[in-house]
Design a protein around this motif. Structure first.
Motif, PDB file in Angstrom:
ATOM      1  N   UNK A 256       0.817  -1.217   0.000  1.00 43.73           N
ATOM      2  CA  UNK A 256       0.000   0.000   0.000  1.00 43.73           C
ATOM      3  C   UNK A 256       0.852   1.268   0.000  1.00 43.73           C
ATOM      4  N   UNK A 257       1.948   1.249   0.716  1.00 44.58           N
ATOM      5  CA  UNK A 257       2.821   2.434   0.709  1.00 44.58           C
ATOM      6  C   UNK A 257       3.394   2.673  -0.688  1.00 44.58           C
ATOM      7  N   UNK A 258       3.781   1.588  -1.365  1.00 50.84           N
ATOM      8  CA  UNK A 258       4.291   1.712  -2.740  1.00 50.84           C
ATOM      9  C   UNK A 258       3.205   2.244  -3.667  1.00 50.84           C
ATOM     10  N   UNK A 259       1.965   1.774  -3.474  1.00 51.90           N
ATOM     11  CA  UNK A 259       0.857   2.212  -4.319  1.00 51.90           C
ATOM     12  C   UNK A 259       0.555   3.697  -4.104  1.00 51.90           C
ATOM     13  N   UNK A 260       0.447   4.103  -2.849  1.00 51.95           N
ATOM     14  CA  UNK A 260       0.081   5.485  -2.530  1.00 51.95           C
ATOM     15  C   UNK A 260       1.198   6.456  -2.905  1.00 51.95           C
ATOM     16  N   UNK A 261       2.440   5.986  -2.861  1.00 53.38           N
ATOM     17  CA  UNK A 261       3.583   6.866  -3.149  1.00 53.38           C
ATOM     18  C   UNK A 261       3.635   7.320  -4.604  1.00 53.38           C
ATOM     19  N   UNK A 262       2.960   6.577  -5.500  1.00 52.88           N
ATOM     20  CA  UNK A 262       2.979   6.928  -6.928  1.00 52.88           C
ATOM     21  C   UNK A 262       1.906   7.986  -7.206  1.00 52.88           C
ATOM     22  N   UNK A 263       2.308   9.217  -7.539  1.00 50.03           N
ATOM     23  CA  UNK A 263       1.331  10.304  -7.720  1.00 50.03           C
ATOM     24  C   UNK A 263       0.360  10.088  -8.879  1.00 50.03           C
ATOM     25  N   UNK A 264       0.684   9.189  -9.799  1.00 47.48           N
ATOM     26  CA  UNK A 264      -0.208   8.952 -10.944  1.00 47.48           C
ATOM     27  C   UNK A 264      -1.343   7.983 -10.606  1.00 47.48           C
ATOM     28  N   UNK A 265      -1.256   7.325  -9.446  1.00 45.01           N
ATOM     29  CA  UNK A 265      -2.310   6.399  -9.043  1.00 45.01           C
ATOM     30  C   UNK A 265      -3.494   7.144  -8.435  1.00 45.01           C
TER      31      UNK A 265
END
Length: 554
Positions: A326-335
């Motif tokens: 989840x941290x990896x997912x949220x860290x991507x501003x394009x998501x």
């Protein structure tokens, strides 16, 4: 020469018919939610006829449905250069602008799509309406405005009526929605979705038995139409949540119907993601983890898979994998982050903050969890419905400070289905946190919050007797004599009105009430104090506190 002309005419006619059939097949595949099949049909059509702007528009729409907006934009932009039916692509670009919250640019595109229409053209208006309906933030009234222009051309056009039904459904206008869907199916009996939507209206009205009956009629005549099984799945899911006694059986039916839906549509990544979303609703986290890993094999770089891995790993006990995903997912501003992403990240922080062996809470980690949960609630306050069980876990561990922090967030939503109970536990948590043995002096601000929470319970449910006694106890800590008397007396009144049996069951609390009322009167009205101490002795003749107090007052 005449033979050549005739042959040329027939060739052009067949070519036109072929293109029309391909477009029609693609539309049917899209309607049946067979998006990969629709893409293949449209790509084949474009290989044969690269200048078909309508095919490009439909292909772009499929990409939007599969959450591939960058690909959709490329196709629509290319479609604007097509020699025929290019204007439809302005509608696709318009929807992308709606998704980007740019209404002005969207309307400009819609204007370009509709500015030079012929007298009998209405399909463009229908697709403009669909763009408003399918946008991330639907605008049902704008859709109806566009549909009025289509209806002015032909008020019995099936596609216009079907889309009108969708707009009315979005506005929760059951009557007009029903009429539009009914008329659409009457105008075109092959329009299966119109018949399915009649069942959807019943589902929305919580008439689940009737909705299932309507869907079953569709299944009987059209057993290969996939979307009807998705609607059956969703109906049983809602039914399960409205009938807890049948929850397990109905959820199982919902999962089975969704599997049927998957079999009749496709097992593409986009379809698997829709399936994963449903598994989250149904709380089948074992199946979700399997689906997430299957998706990972299909596409190792798609970021949304991290969401499903995060959710399922948390629910299946693998907190570290959940946190990293989840941290990896949220860290991507394009998501595109949704509220539930922050809820789960918050739950992960909370779980890691508590040491089950030592019963010690890492306050820094706990505060990080609260911060993430607040982010979710700011995005969607209905997420508060998920917090009751979270707060209860801390409450049961006697971690009242932490429980109060969770319940305080939960009670910010006045429409929450758990509003009354969450307020009761908020008040209790704050009260008990101020009665710990290590508390030197109670916190008056926290106790005032507790008093307000009990007040909300009493206002919503005036017969909830324990809210009165806890409000009295809270004011005892606040040393507010007047309110101590008031709420203990209210407790006595509410319980007495429920009958002798209820009074008998609560004898100990009556003694507590009488003694505390008497103690509050002791300095201002000795006669009243003695009166209430005597009421205690009537219930418990051996009560030493009451007997000694009467002796000292005399």
């Amino acid at each position: 020469m005449n033979k050549v002309k005739i042959f040329s005419f027939l060739f052009l006619a067949c070519s036109f018919l072929g293109k029309a059939q391909e477009i029609d097949q693609a539309k049917k595949a899209i309607d049946a939610e067979q998006f990969d099949a629709a893409k293949k049909i449209l790509k084949t059509a474009l290989q044969l006829k690269p200048g078909n702007g309508k095919a490009m528009f439909l292909l772009g729409n499929v990409y939007i449905k599969q959450n591939q907006e960058d690909s959709a934009k490329v196709i629509f932009s290319k479609g604007l250069l097509a020699p025929e039916m290019a204007r439809f692509n302005y509608i696709g670009l318009g929807q992308l602008e709606l998704n980007n919250n740019n209404l002005t640019a969207a309307q400009a595109n819609f204007g370009m799509a509709t500015k030079d229409l012929k007298k009998k053209d209405l399909e463009e208006w229908v697709y403009v309406a669909k763009a408003y309906l399918n946008a991330d933030k639907p605008d049902y009234n704008a859709a109806l405005t566009a549909l009025a222009k289509a209806a002015a051309v032909n008020n019995m056009d099936p596609a216009t009526l079907l889309t009108m039904g969708d707009a009315y459904y979005g506005l929760k206008n059951q009557n007009d929605g029903y009429k539009a869907y009914r008329d659409a199916f009457a105008s075109d009996g092959s329009l299966i979705r119109a018949k399915v939507q009649l069942g959807v209206l019943l589902k929305g009205a919580k008439a689940y038995t009737e909705a299932v009956k309507a869907y079953d009629e569709v299944v009987t005549t059209n057993p290969t139409y996939g979307p009807v099984y998705r609607e059956l799945a969703e109906t049983y899911y809602y039914w399960a949540n409205n009938e807890p006694r049948n929850y397990k059986a109905y959820i199982q039916k919902a999962l089975e119907y969704y599997e049927n839906y998957m079999k009749l549509t496709d097992y593409s990544l986009a379809s698997r993601m829709r399936h994963a979303d449903f598994l989250i609703l149904a709380k089948d986290y074992k199946a979700l983890e399997l689906e997430a890993n299957a998706m990972k094999e299909l596409d190792k770089v798609n970021p949304r898979i991290l969401r499903y891995l995060g959710y399922s790993a948390y629910e299946n006990g693998n907190v570290d994998v959940a946190q990293k995903s989840l941290e990896d997912f949220i860290a991507n501003p394009s998501n595109k982050i949704i509220p539930r992403d922050y809820i789960y990240l918050g739950l992960i922080n909370l779980k890691k903050s508590f040491n089950a062996e030592t019963k010690v809470v890492d306050q820094t980690l706990f505060d990080a969890g609260v911060s993430n949960i607040k982010k979710a609630i700011e995005m969607d306050n209905t997420m508060t419905n998920d917090l009751s069980e979270v707060g209860k876990k801390f409450y049961e561990q006697k971690l009242f400070k932490q429980a109060a922090a969770i319940y305080e967030i939960a009670t910010t939503n006045l429409e929450s289905k758990n509003f009354l109970l969450d307020n009761f536990y908020l008040g209790n948590s704050l009260y008990y946190d101020n009665t710990r043995k290590d508390v030197v002096k109670p916190d008056p601000i926290a106790l005032q919050k507790a008093d307000a929470a009990f007040a909300r319970v009493i206002e919503a449910s005036p017969t909830t007797q324990d809210a009165y006694i806890f409000r009295a106890r809270t004011n005892r800590l606040l040393e507010n004599e007047e309110l101590i008397i008031k709420y203990y007396e209210e407790y006595i009144r509410v319980v007495t009105e429920k009958g002798v049996d209820e009074v008998t069951k609560n004898k100990t609390k009556f003694i507590e009430s009488y003694n505390n009322i008497a103690a509050s009167y002791a300095n201002t009205d000795k006669a009243k104090a003695i009166e209430y101490f005597n009421k205690t002795l009537a219930l418990d003749p051996t009560n030493a506190y009451a007997a000694q107090s009467i002796a000292s007052l005399k």
